[in-house]
Design an enzyme around this catalytic site. Structure first.
Site, PDB file in Angstrom:
ATOM      1  N   ASP A  76      10.029  47.713  -1.083  1.00 35.25           N
ATOM      2  CA  ASP A  76       8.954  46.754  -1.358  1.00 35.25           C
ATOM      3  C   ASP A  76       8.586  46.646  -2.838  1.00 35.25           C
ATOM      4  OD1 ASP A  76       8.056  49.400  -1.071  1.00 35.25           O
ATOM      5  OD2 ASP A  76       6.042  48.785  -0.457  1.00 35.25           O
ATOM      6  N   GLU A 134       6.445  51.143   1.207  1.00 35.25           N
ATOM      7  CA  GLU A 134       6.113  52.448   0.600  1.00 35.25           C
ATOM      8  C   GLU A 134       4.808  52.344  -0.183  1.00 35.25           C
ATOM      9  OE1 GLU A 134       5.372  55.683  -1.750  1.00 35.25           O
ATOM     10  OE2 GLU A 134       5.843  53.780  -2.694  1.00 35.25           O
ATOM     11  N   GLU A 135       4.603  51.194  -0.832  1.00 38.20           N
ATOM     12  CA  GLU A 135       3.451  51.047  -1.739  1.00 38.20           C
ATOM     13  C   GLU A 135       2.117  51.137  -1.008  1.00 38.20           C
ATOM     14  OE1 GLU A 135       3.667  51.273  -4.808  1.00 38.20           O
ATOM     15  OE2 GLU A 135       5.663  50.609  -5.420  1.00 38.20           O
ATOM     16  N   HIS A 358       4.725  50.366 -12.497  1.00 38.52           N
ATOM     17  CA  HIS A 358       3.642  49.426 -12.117  1.00 38.52           C
ATOM     18  C   HIS A 358       3.179  48.576 -13.307  1.00 38.52           C
ATOM     19  CE1 HIS A 358       2.454  51.735  -8.180  1.00 38.52           C
ATOM     20  NE2 HIS A 358       3.757  51.767  -8.417  1.00 38.52           N
TER      21      HIS A 358
HETATM   22 NI    NI Z   1       7.686  53.775  -6.257  1.00 35.99          NI
END
Ligand code: NI
Length: 388
Positions: A76, A134-135, A358
Site C-alpha cells: 500500500d 500495512e500503513e 513518508h
Molecule cells: Ni513502510
C-alpha cells in the site's frame, strides 16, 4: 547463483517498481496492484489465491518435502502529494509510494521468478504473501486470519530503508521496531463558575495532574534499561475563561520493545488514572486499544539471514542499526512463527535518495531492488536448507 539470477531480473524489477510507483493505492484499495501481481504470477505459472480483499498468496512447491517459509511484501501507499519530480511520478493525486512498498512488491515478484527458475532444487515450500494495508496496521492480521500460518516454519520480510546506505543490510536479532498502542482517557468532573471552584470538580486540574503523573511511569516505574514511551498528544477540555470544565479528554500512545513492558501499560495507566481521579474527587475511564506488537527478530533466523547477506554482499554488507520506535504490522507474522524483518539500505544522496520515509520527496536508490530481490530468494533457500 541467486545473485546472478537477481542481476538478470534487475530491469524487470525496476520496471515493475516504476509501474507500481506511478499507480499508488491506499490501504485496502490496492485493486490495480493486486491485478498486476496476479498478471505476473500467471505469466510465471505460479498458483495463487486472493485473501484480505486485495492481498495475494502465491505458493511455490519444491521438489522434495521439507519446511515452509513465508516471504512477505507490503503493497500500500500513503496519502502524500508526491514532489520528487521523477518521470514516473504518481498519477494518483494526493497518493504516493512514500515508504517504498512499491519496491517491496516488485522485489518479491522478482524473487518469485528466481524461485520458479530453481523450483526443482527447492527442498520445501515457499509462500509469497503480498500484503495490503500495512500503513493502517490491519493487512497482516487480516491475511493471517483468512490464511492461518499453519504448518509454516518461518517468515521473512524486507523493508527498504532510507537511513541505511546502499549496499548494506541490517538483520540483527532482538527487538527492531516498537509496539504502538493507543489510549483515550475521559475525565468527568463537575462544572461550574470560574469564581467558585469549591463548588466544582475541575476536570482541567485533574487532567493536568494526570498528564504529570503519567510521565512518572517511564521515569520511575520502568527499568531505565528498557526503552519505553508514554505520550499524551492531545488534551481537550473547557469552553471559556470563567467556566470550570466538567470534562477532559486525553489522547495518547505508548511504545515499548519488551512485550512484558508493553502488556503492563494498560494496568499501570488504569491504576494511575484511578488514584489521580480519587485524589480530586473526579471519575475517569480508560479506553486502551492495542495496535502493533514489537517486531522481534529471532536469533537463529537472524544468524541465517546474516549468512544470506554475506553470500550476496560479503561481510561488509552486514550493518548494525539502532532499533526504531515506529510500528510495523509484520509483528503479527513474527508473533506466530520465528523470522526476521530485514532492513535493506536504499540511501544514496547522489541519486536524491536521502529523504526520510513518508516525505513528499522520498525516493530510493533502485540498485537496492536487486539486493532485496536476491535476499528474499537467498533467505528462503538458506532457511529451508538449515535444520532448526
Ligand atoms: Ni513502510
Amino acid at each position: 547463483m541467486i545473485k546472478n539470477f537477481a542481476k538478470k531480473y534487475k530491469d524487470y524489477v525496476i520496471e515493475l517498481r516504476r509501474d507500481f510507483h506511478q499507480h499508488p493505492e491506499p490501504s485496502f484499495q490496492e485493486f490495480r496492484t493486486c491485478k498486476r501481481i496476479q498478471e505476473e504470477l500467471l505469466k510465471m505459472d505460479i498458483p495463487f489465491k486472493i485473501v484480505a480483499k486485495t492481498g495475494v498468496i502465491a505458493t511455490i512447491c519444491g521438489n522434495k518435502s521439507g519446511k515452509t517459509i513465508v516471504l512477505r511484501a507490503d503493497m500500500d501507499a500513503l496519502q502524500v502529494q508526491e514532489c520528487t519530480g521523477v518521470d514516473y511520478s504518481s498519477l494518483n493525486k494526493g497518493v504516493m509510494h512514500a515508504c517504498a512498498h512499491d519496491g517491496h512488491t516488485s522485489m518479491l515478484l522478482g524473487a518469485a521468478r528466481i524461485l520458479k527458475d530453481i523450483q526443482q532444487k527447492i527442498d520445501g515450500t515457499v509462500k509469497l504473501y503480498f500484503q495490503p494495508a500495512e500503513e493502517i496496521a490491519q493487512g497482516a492480521l487480516k491475511m493471517i486470519e483468512e490464511e492461518p500460518l499453519e504448518n509454516v516454519d518461518g517468515c521473512f520480510g524486507i523493508h527498504l530503508w532510507s537511513d541505511l546506505p546502499i549496499g548494506t543490510v541490517s538483520v540483527e536479532e532482538g527487538p527492531r521496531m516498537a509496539s504502538a498502542d493507543i489510549f483515550k482517557i475521559t475525565i468527568n468532573g463537575k462544572g461550574g463558575h470560574g469564581s467558585l471552584p469549591h463548588q466544582t470538580v475541575d476536570s482541567v486540574v485533574v487532567g493536568s495532574a494526570l498528564v504529570m503523573n503519567l510521565q512518572a511511569i517511564v521515569s520511575r516505574e520502568i527499568s531505565p534499561l528498557e526503552a519505553a514511551v508514554v505520550t499524551v498528544g492531545a488534551f481537550s477540555s473547557g469552553t471559556r475563561f470563567n467556566v470550570i470544565a466538567n470534562q477532559a479528554i486525553l489522547d495518547g500512545t505508548t511504545r515499548a520493545f519488551n512485550p512484558e513492558v508493553r502488556n503492563n501499560f494498560k494496568h499501570i495507566l488504569e491504576r494511575v488514572l484511578k488514584g489521580t481521579c480519587e485524589t480530586y474527587r473526579a471519575k475517569g475511564t480508560l479506553d486502551y486499544v492495542y495496535g502493533t506488537a514489537p517486531c522481534i527478530n529471532d536469533s537463529t533466523c537472524s544468524k541465517i539471514a546474516t549468512k544470506s547477506v554475506e553470500t550476496l554482499l560479503g561481510k561488509q554488507g552486514v550493518i548494525k542499526m539502532e532499533k526504531i520506535t515506529g510500528g510495523e504490522d509484520f509483528c503479527y507474522f513474527l508473533e506466530k512463527v520465528p523470522g526476521v524483518l530485514a532492513f535493506v539500505g536504499a540511501r544514496n544522496p547522489k541519486k536524491n535518495a536521502d529523504y526520510p520515509h513518508h516525505h513528499e520527496k522520498f525516493n530510493i536508490d533502485e540498485d537496492s531492488l536487486e539486493i532485496g530481490t536476491a535476499l528474499y530468494a537467498q533467505y528462503a533457500i538458506d532457511f529451508l536448507n538449515t535444520s532448526i
